[in-house]
Design a protein around this motif. Sequence first.
Motif, PDB file in Angstrom:
ATOM      1  N   ALA A 128       0.825  -1.206   0.000  1.00 37.52           N
ATOM      2  CA  ALA A 128       0.000   0.000   0.000  1.00 37.52           C
ATOM      3  C   ALA A 128       0.862   1.260   0.000  1.00 37.52           C
ATOM      4  O   ALA A 128       0.496   2.282  -0.599  1.00 37.52           O
ATOM      5  CB  ALA A 128      -0.924  -0.006   1.217  1.00 37.52           C
ATOM      6  N   THR A 129       2.025   1.203   0.658  1.00 40.34           N
ATOM      7  CA  THR A 129       2.939   2.344   0.650  1.00 40.34           C
ATOM      8  C   THR A 129       3.459   2.598  -0.753  1.00 40.34           C
ATOM      9  O   THR A 129       3.511   3.745  -1.219  1.00 40.34           O
ATOM     10  CB  THR A 129       4.110   2.098   1.611  1.00 40.34           C
ATOM     11  N   LEU A 130       3.842   1.546  -1.454  1.00 41.93           N
ATOM     12  CA  LEU A 130       4.334   1.704  -2.824  1.00 41.93           C
ATOM     13  C   LEU A 130       3.230   2.228  -3.747  1.00 41.93           C
ATOM     14  O   LEU A 130       3.495   3.025  -4.655  1.00 41.93           O
ATOM     15  CB  LEU A 130       4.881   0.375  -3.337  1.00 41.93           C
ATOM     16  N   GLU A 131       1.994   1.812  -3.506  1.00 43.65           N
ATOM     17  CA  GLU A 131       0.887   2.339  -4.285  1.00 43.65           C
ATOM     18  C   GLU A 131       0.707   3.834  -4.022  1.00 43.65           C
ATOM     19  O   GLU A 131       0.436   4.613  -4.952  1.00 43.65           O
ATOM     20  CB  GLU A 131      -0.397   1.589  -3.938  1.00 43.65           C
ATOM     21  N   ALA A 132       0.878   4.246  -2.766  1.00 39.55           N
ATOM     22  CA  ALA A 132       0.780   5.671  -2.436  1.00 39.55           C
ATOM     23  C   ALA A 132       1.905   6.455  -3.109  1.00 39.55           C
ATOM     24  O   ALA A 132       1.695   7.580  -3.585  1.00 39.55           O
ATOM     25  CB  ALA A 132       0.835   5.854  -0.920  1.00 39.55           C
ATOM     26  N   PHE A 133       3.094   5.863  -3.175  1.00 37.84           N
ATOM     27  CA  PHE A 133       4.204   6.516  -3.870  1.00 37.84           C
ATOM     28  C   PHE A 133       3.889   6.707  -5.353  1.00 37.84           C
ATOM     29  O   PHE A 133       4.220   7.747  -5.940  1.00 37.84           O
ATOM     30  CB  PHE A 133       5.486   5.693  -3.722  1.00 37.84           C
ATOM     31  N   ALA A 134       3.285   5.698  -5.964  1.00 36.13           N
ATOM     32  CA  ALA A 134       2.925   5.808  -7.373  1.00 36.13           C
ATOM     33  C   ALA A 134       1.929   6.951  -7.595  1.00 36.13           C
ATOM     34  O   ALA A 134       2.021   7.692  -8.587  1.00 36.13           O
ATOM     35  CB  ALA A 134       2.353   4.488  -7.874  1.00 36.13           C
ATOM     36  N   ARG A 135       1.015   7.105  -6.671  1.00 35.07           N
ATOM     37  CA  ARG A 135       0.055   8.208  -6.770  1.00 35.07           C
ATOM     38  C   ARG A 135       0.759   9.547  -6.582  1.00 35.07           C
ATOM     39  O   ARG A 135       0.465  10.532  -7.266  1.00 35.07           O
ATOM     40  CB  ARG A 135      -1.057   8.023  -5.745  1.00 35.07           C
ATOM     41  N   GLY A 136       1.708   9.589  -5.653  1.00 35.08           N
ATOM     42  CA  GLY A 136       2.472  10.813  -5.448  1.00 35.08           C
ATOM     43  C   GLY A 136       3.302  11.167  -6.673  1.00 35.08           C
ATOM     44  O   GLY A 136       3.377  12.338  -7.078  1.00 35.08           O
ATOM     45  N   LYS A 137       3.903  10.172  -7.278  1.00 39.22           N
ATOM     46  CA  LYS A 137       4.701  10.379  -8.494  1.00 39.22           C
ATOM     47  C   LYS A 137       3.853  10.997  -9.604  1.00 39.22           C
ATOM     48  O   LYS A 137       4.303  11.900 -10.324  1.00 39.22           O
ATOM     49  CB  LYS A 137       5.284   9.035  -8.932  1.00 39.22           C
ATOM     50  N   ALA A 138       2.614  10.521  -9.739  1.00 39.33           N
ATOM     51  CA  ALA A 138       1.715  11.037 -10.770  1.00 39.33           C
ATOM     52  C   ALA A 138       1.345  12.493 -10.523  1.00 39.33           C
ATOM     53  O   ALA A 138       1.058  13.244 -11.461  1.00 39.33           O
ATOM     54  CB  ALA A 138       0.455  10.180 -10.841  1.00 39.33           C
ATOM     55  N   VAL A 139       1.360  12.914  -9.264  1.00 36.75           N
ATOM     56  CA  VAL A 139       1.069  14.308  -8.923  1.00 36.75           C
ATOM     57  C   VAL A 139       2.310  15.182  -9.076  1.00 36.75           C
ATOM     58  O   VAL A 139       2.240  16.301  -9.591  1.00 36.75           O
ATOM     59  CB  VAL A 139       0.530  14.400  -7.476  1.00 36.75           C
ATOM     60  N   HIS A 184      -1.135  18.068  -4.023  1.00 40.55           N
ATOM     61  CA  HIS A 184      -0.417  17.305  -2.998  1.00 40.55           C
ATOM     62  C   HIS A 184      -1.211  17.283  -1.696  1.00 40.55           C
ATOM     63  O   HIS A 184      -1.325  16.227  -1.053  1.00 40.55           O
ATOM     64  CB  HIS A 184       0.959  17.918  -2.758  1.00 40.55           C
ATOM     65  N   ALA A 185      -1.768  18.417  -1.308  1.00 40.22           N
ATOM     66  CA  ALA A 185      -2.565  18.464  -0.084  1.00 40.22           C
ATOM     67  C   ALA A 185      -3.781  17.550  -0.188  1.00 40.22           C
ATOM     68  O   ALA A 185      -4.141  16.858   0.765  1.00 40.22           O
ATOM     69  CB  ALA A 185      -2.995  19.903   0.206  1.00 40.22           C
ATOM     70  N   ALA A 186      -4.411  17.544  -1.357  1.00 39.40           N
ATOM     71  CA  ALA A 186      -5.582  16.685  -1.552  1.00 39.40           C
ATOM     72  C   ALA A 186      -5.187  15.215  -1.475  1.00 39.40           C
ATOM     73  O   ALA A 186      -5.894  14.401  -0.863  1.00 39.40           O
ATOM     74  CB  ALA A 186      -6.231  16.995  -2.904  1.00 39.40           C
ATOM     75  N   LEU A 187      -4.047  14.864  -2.077  1.00 38.79           N
ATOM     76  CA  LEU A 187      -3.583  13.479  -2.029  1.00 38.79           C
ATOM     77  C   LEU A 187      -3.267  13.061  -0.597  1.00 38.79           C
ATOM     78  O   LEU A 187      -3.671  11.976  -0.162  1.00 38.79           O
ATOM     79  CB  LEU A 187      -2.338  13.321  -2.909  1.00 38.79           C
ATOM     80  N   MET A 188      -2.554  13.897   0.142  1.00 39.40           N
ATOM     81  CA  MET A 188      -2.191  13.552   1.510  1.00 39.40           C
ATOM     82  C   MET A 188      -3.418  13.443   2.400  1.00 39.40           C
ATOM     83  O   MET A 188      -3.479  12.579   3.290  1.00 39.40           O
ATOM     84  CB  MET A 188      -1.214  14.588   2.066  1.00 39.40           C
TER      85      MET A 188
END
Length: 212
Positions: A128-139, A184-188
């Motif tokens: 799940a952490t790696l999935e969150a990183f992928a989402r962060g990368k896209a942002v 970024h704020a919305a993602l976090m």
Amino acid sequence: MLIQAVVQTPIPGQLDRFNRFLQMNIALATAHGVGTSVKVSSFGTAGIEIYLMQQFANWEEYGEKTDAMRTDPVWRQIMDFGGGSQPFAENIDSFCASAIPELSSQEGFSAGPVLATVWAPHPKRLGATLEAFARGKAVHEPAGCKVRVFQILGGRFCGQLLYNMSFESNQAFGRCMAGIQEPHAALMAEIDQDPVADMTAQFKMDNPVLVG
């Protein structure tokens, strides 16, 4: 990609000898075809931290090149210089960082500053952490940076994950940080509904003025 890093800070009054030690290590690595980079912390650390890094394509090359450097007569000269009676640096950390290919957009060292964030995944939440990183990368990447994610081996952050945002310059850093504020704020905020990891460190590394 694999990075090996030594983190030190010069002792007051010994900057010239510390700089010489960096130059000797860089020259040896270059002679054996090993890429190097020096970065200096500009915020996020208690004091100045200087990172001397070497890059290898994979673990096989790491083993081959490390053996070659350690059997070079110059290696002994570096060890004798570093172990002299007059210390010139305080050791802070040393570690290896192994890139996770599917989350790493760039080969080679960053030309400019790096914003490094260290995360400790919660138990059973690595995926799940790696999935969150992928989402962060896209942002983050569309705003002007390159993201790379590493697994850390050894050192003060052993077993944790490093999320690096690399920039061409500090101007690019500023533009990117300004541009990602809302997404970024919305993602976090969304990730915070089901936290997957704890942030254990965040610091910015910049190009030095020490090594010429």
